[in-house]
Design an enzyme around this catalytic site. Structure first.
Site, PDB file in Angstrom:
ATOM      1  N   ALA A  63       0.769  -1.342  -0.540  1.00  0.00           N
ATOM      2  CA  ALA A  63       0.159  -0.234  -0.103  1.00  0.00           C
ATOM      3  C   ALA A  63       1.094   1.136  -0.249  1.00  0.00           C
ATOM      4  CB  ALA A  63      -0.467   0.417   1.484  1.00  0.00           C
ATOM      5  N   GLY A 102       0.334  -5.266   0.712  1.00  0.00           N
ATOM      6  CA  GLY A 102      -0.801  -4.939  -0.167  1.00  0.00           C
ATOM      7  C   GLY A 102      -0.806  -5.550  -1.740  1.00  0.00           C
ATOM      8  N   GLU A 125       3.821  -5.367   6.910  1.00  0.00           N
ATOM      9  CA  GLU A 125       3.385  -4.520   7.706  1.00  0.00           C
ATOM     10  C   GLU A 125       3.931  -4.452   9.104  1.00  0.00           C
ATOM     11  OE1 GLU A 125       0.582  -6.200   3.918  1.00  0.00           O
ATOM     12  OE2 GLU A 125       2.078  -7.057   5.656  1.00  0.00           O
TER      13      GLU A 125
END
Ligand code: T1G
Length: 689
Positions: A63, A102, A125
Site C-alpha cells: 500500500a 498489499g 506490515e
C-alpha cells in the site's frame, strides 16, 4: 485515461500494465486503474484471461504508506482485492522484485501467481506497526498453514520466490529474462486447460488440522514473547491468523479490518511509519547533491585491532574490501585477528556462513605493526584508545604516510574532529566515522563532518556506510556528536535520581518498561563499571566509584549495581542499597519518594531538550536523523519513533512545562532550549523545521 495503469491486449489475453515508480505502491490512482481494468476485461467477451504485471523494478511493494493517517481515498485496497478475486476471468499475477504487503495481498486475490526466481515476497506490515489489512491474514494461512503464516506476518521478513513456490504461494517459477511473455503463456495454458478460478478464500486443507487448537497459537506467542515485548502489532497479527483457522472467511476479514483500523490509527504505527521514512531521509544531505562524485575506495586501513578496530575491519571484509589492520604490539595484533576469526567461526557454526566464506573474509585481512603499510590505502580509520593526544599523534604521522586523496577517519566517540584534522595538511580529507559496539553488528554509523571536510569525502563516507550495510547519519562536530551528547543528560539524571530517592533497579525498570532493552545501570554492569575508572583517582564520590573500590565491577565480577547468579541473572542488591543510602546521607541529601513518571521525564525529556539544542546548533540536519541515531545506536524502542518524535507525540508544550518545573526545582540543567520555547510559542513541531 489512468496515467499509471493501462489495459493492453495480447490476443485473447489482456495485460493490466501498471507503471507507478519508484515501487508501484498501491496508491489511490493505481487502485482505481486496477478496478477499471478488471471491469473492462470482464466486460469484453474476447478477453479470456488477465495478466496483472508491474513495470519498473518491482511488482506492487505494498500500500502507499504515505496515504496512511490521511483521509481514505476510494476504492480502498480490500475492495480492490475482492474485485479481482470475484473476476469472471482468471487473473494471473506476474511477480518480480519485491511483492510486499498489499502487493502480495493483491497477488493472493488473483487466481494464479507466477514469479521470476529473483522475486521476493512478504508481509512487512508488522515493521510499520500494522498487519496485512487487505485479506492477507485470511488468505495466507489458507495457502501455507497457520504456523508459517504467523512466522511471515510477525517477522515481516520476505521469502524467496523458490520458497514461495515450495509453500504453494507461487504456482510457477518462470524465465527471468521475460516475465511478461512467460505470464501470458501461463495464462494461455490456464485458458486452454480450462483451469478453475482458484480462489484462495475457498481453500481449507492447510487450516483444517489447526481448527480448535489454541495451543498452536499460544505456543507461538510464548516462543516469541521476548521478541514481541512492547509491540502491539505482532499479537494482532496472531489473532487474525487464529481467526482465519477458526472462523469463516468473511468473519476473519471483519476482525482483520477492525484490528487493522485500531493499529493504523494508533501511536505505535505512526511512530514506525515515521521511522520508515526517516531511515530514507538520512541519506539526503541538503548541500550535497546525489550526483556529487565520490572517491574510489578499494583498500582500507584500520589502526587498532581492539574490540572496535576488529569489528570495523569485519564490516569492510564482509563487503569484499581488503583491510590492513595496524597494531602497536604483535600480541595485540594476534589477539585482535584471533577474535575476528572466532567471531566468523561462531557465525559459521550457527550455519549463517560457510567455512569457505570465513577463509575468504579472513583472507582479506592483513595484520601489520607498521603505519607505513597503510600508504596505499584509500581510506584509513583510526580506532585507538579515546585519548586526544594519542589520536593527534597518529593523525600527524598518517598525514606524512597516507597517499594524496586518501580519506582519514577517526572512530572517536566524543572528541573534536576539527582538532584532529588540524594535525594534518589535508583537513578536507578528514572526518569522523563513529561506529557502535559491536561494530560488525550495530547498524548505526555517525559520519562526523568537520568544518573543512570536502563534500566528496562526506558523500564517499555516506555511500560506504550504505555499502557496508550501515545506516549512516551525518552529524556535526560537538562533544559526543548526537548520540553520546544526548546520553549524558540521561546518565546524569539517572545518577541523581538514585541519590535523591530511587534505586538503580527503579530507574532501570521504568526505562525497560518504556521499551529500552535495559536501563542505564544494568547497561553499565554489562559494559563494566571500571571503564575510565582507576583506584588512584577514585574519590568514592559516586555509587559507581564506591562499587569499583569494592571490586563490584559489573557482570564480569558477578556483582555491580546488581548481584548476578551463575546464569548472569540480575537481582537488586541489599549491599548496593546501603551504599546508596549512605552516599545520600554523606552528601546531605534527604531522600524522598520518586514517581515512575518523574524518573521517565527527567531521563527522557532532558534528552529531547538536548536534541533541540543539537538542532539549534545544526549538529543534526533534521530531527528524524536524531531519532534514527537513537533507534539504531542506543536501543530506543522503534514503536516510540525516537526521542524527537516521542516528544511531539507527548506534546512539546507538555515537555516544555515539565522542563520548566524541573528547572525551577533543580536548576539550569533543565533550562529549555530556545528552539523548544520558540516551537511551542509558534505551535509548531520539530518536523516543521
Ligand atoms: N509506500 C510509499 N512509498 C514507498 C513505499 C510504499 N509502500 N515503498 C517505498 N517507497 C518509497 C521510499 O520512501 C523511497 O522514496 C522510494 O520509494 C524508494 O524506496 C494494506 C497496510 C520496496 C524493498 O512496507 O521495504 O501494504 O526516499 O529507498 O531500498 O496490508 O522501499 O526516494 O522519496 O526503500 O530499493 C507494506 C516498504 C506497506 C514495503 C525497496 N510494504 N518498502 O527498497 O528503495 S503497508 C512495505 C520497502 C501495506 C496493506 C498494508 C522498500 C523496498 P524516496 P527505498 P529500496
Amino acid at each position: 485515461m489512468n496515467p499509471v495503469v493501462e489495459l493492453r491486449r495480447d490476443g485473447e489475453i489482456a495485460v493490466l500494465a501498471v507503471n507507478s515508480p519508484p515501487v508501484n505502491a498501491l496508491s489511490a490512482q493505481v487502485r482505481e486503474g486496477i478496478v477499471e481494468g478488471i471491469r473492462q476485461a470482464g466486460a469484453d467477451a474476447s478477453v479470456k484471461a488477465v495478466v496483472l504485471h508491474c513495470e519498473g523494478r518491482t511488482f506492487f511493494a505494498g500500500a502507499d504508506i504515505s496515504e496512511f493517517g490521511k483521509p481514505p481515498k476510494q476504492p480502498m485496497l480490500p475492495e480492490v482485492v475482492d474485485f479481482i478475486e470475484a473476476s469472471s476471468k482468471p487473473v494471473i499475477a506476474a511477480l518480480h522484485g519485491t511483492a510486499l504487503g498489499g502487493g502480495l495481498e493483491t497477488a493472493l486475490a488473483c487466481h494464479y501467481r507466477v514469479a521470476v526466481p529473483s522475486a521476493k515476497c512478504g508481509f512487512p506490515e508488522v515493521k510499520l506497526g500494522l498487519l496485512p489489512g487487505a485479506g492477507g491474514t485470511q488468505r495466507l494461512p489458507r495457502l501455507v498453514g497457520p504456523e508459517r503464516a504467523m512466522e511471515m506476518v510477525t517477522s515481516g521478513s520476505p521469502i524467496s520466490a523458490k520458497a514461495a513456490k515450495e509453500m504453494g504461494i507461487v504456482d510457477e517459477l518462470v524465465d527471468e529474462s521475460d516475465l511478461l511473455a512467460s505470464a501470458i503463456a501461463f495464462a494461455r495454458k490456464v485458458v486452454a486447460e480450462n483451469r478453475p478460478l482458484k480462489k484462495v478464500r475457498d481453500l481449507d486443507d492447510k487450516i483444517a488440522a489447526a481448527r480448535g487448537k489454541p495451543e498452536i497459537f499460544d505456543a507461538f506467542r510464548k516462543a516469541n514473547a521476548r521478541k514481541f515485548r512492547g509491540f502491539q502489532a505482532p499479537e494482532y497479527n496472531v489473532r487474525c491468523i487464529e481467526a482465519a483457522v477458526n472462523q469463516p472467511f468473511d468473519e476473519g476479514i471483519r476482525l482483520e479490518r477492525q484490528l487493522f483500523q485500531e493499529l493504523v490509527s494508533g501511536e505505535q504505527s505512526a511512530a514506525q511509519r515515521h521511522v520508515f521514512f526517516a531511515e530514507r531521509q538520512v541519506w539526503k544531505i541538503p548541500d550535497i547533491s546525489d550526483d556529487t562524485p565520490t572517491l574510489p575506495v578499494k583498500k582500507v586501513g584500520v589502526i587498532g585491532a581492539g574490540t572496535m578496530g576488529g569489528g570495523i575491519s569485519m564490516n569492510f571484509a564482509n563487503a569484499g574490501l581488503p583491510v590492513t589492520i595496524v597494531e602497536a604490539k604483535p600480541e595485540a595484533l594476534e589477539r585482535g585477528l584471533g577474535v575476528i576469526r572466532r567471531n566468523y567461526e561462531s557465525t559459521a557454526k550457527k550455519g549463517r556462513m560457510s567455512m569457505e566464506d570465513v577463509e575468504r573474509r579472513m583472507g582479506l585481512l592483513t595484520g601489520s605493526l607498521k603505519l607505513e603499510d597503510l600508504a596505499d590505502c584509500d581510506l584509513i580509520i583510526e580506532a585507538v584508545f579515546e585519548n586526544m593526544a594519542i589520536k593527534k599523534e597518529i593523525f600527524s604521522k598518517l598525514d606524512a604516510i597516507a597517499k594524496p586523496g586518501a580519506i582519514l577517519a577517526s572512530n572517536t566517540s566524543y572528541l573534536n574532529v576539527n582538532e584532529i584534522a588540524a594535525m594534518t595538511k589535508r583537513p578536507e580529507y578528514v572526518l569522523g566515522m563513529h561506529f557502535f559496539s559491536p561494530a560488525n553488528i550495530m547498524r548505526l554509523l555517525e559520519v562526523v563532518r568537520g568544518e573543512k571536510t570536502d563534500k566528496r569525502v562526506v558523500a564517499t563516507a555516506m555511500q560506504l556506510g550504505r555499502q557496508i550495510g550501515k545506516i549512516a547519519v551525518l552529524v556535526g562536530v560537538c562533544h559526543g556528536f548526537v548520540g553520546n551528547r544526548m546520553l549524558e543528560p540521561r546518565q546524569r539524571e539517572a545518577n541523581r535520581l538514585i541519590l535523591e530517592g530511587a534505586m538503580p533497579w527503579d530507574v532501570d525498570r521504568v526505562l525497560y518498561e518504556f521499551g529500552f532493552p535495559m536501563g542505564p545501570f544494568a547497561m553499565a554492569d554489562l559494559a563494566g563499571l571500571d571503564i575510565g575508572w582507576s583506584r588512584e583517582t577514585s574519590k568514592g564520590e559516586t555509587a559507581r566509584e564506591i562499587l569499583c573500590e569494592q571490586d563490584r565491577r559489573g557482570q564480569k565480577t558477578g556483582a555491580g549495581f546488581y548481584d548476578y547468579d551463575e546464569n548472569r541473572n540480575a537481582k537488586p542488591s541489599k549491599l548496593v542499597e546501603q551504599i546508596i543510602l549512605d552516599l545520600s546521607a554523606k552528601k546531605g541529601i534527604t531522600r524522598r519518594e520518586i514517581s515512575d513518571q518523574e524518573i521517565l521525564e527527567r531521563c527522557v525529556y532532558t534528552m529531547i531538550n538536548e536534541g533541540a539544542k543539537i538542532l539549534e546548533e545544526g549538529i543534526a540536519i533534521r530531527s528524524s536523523d536524531i531519532d534514527i541515531v537513537w533507534i539504531n545506536g542506543y536501543g530506543w524502542p522503534v514503536y516510540r519513533g525516537g526521542p524527537m518524535f516521542y516528544g511531539e507525540q507527548v506534546g512539546l508544550g507538555k515537555v516544555l512545562d515539565r522542563l520548566r518545573a524541573y528547572e525551577a526545582k533543580f536548576g539550569a540543567d533543565f533550562k529549555p532550549a530556545a528552539l523548544l520555547e520558540r516551537l511551542v510559542a509558534e505551535g509548531k513541531g520539530f518536523r516543521d523545521l
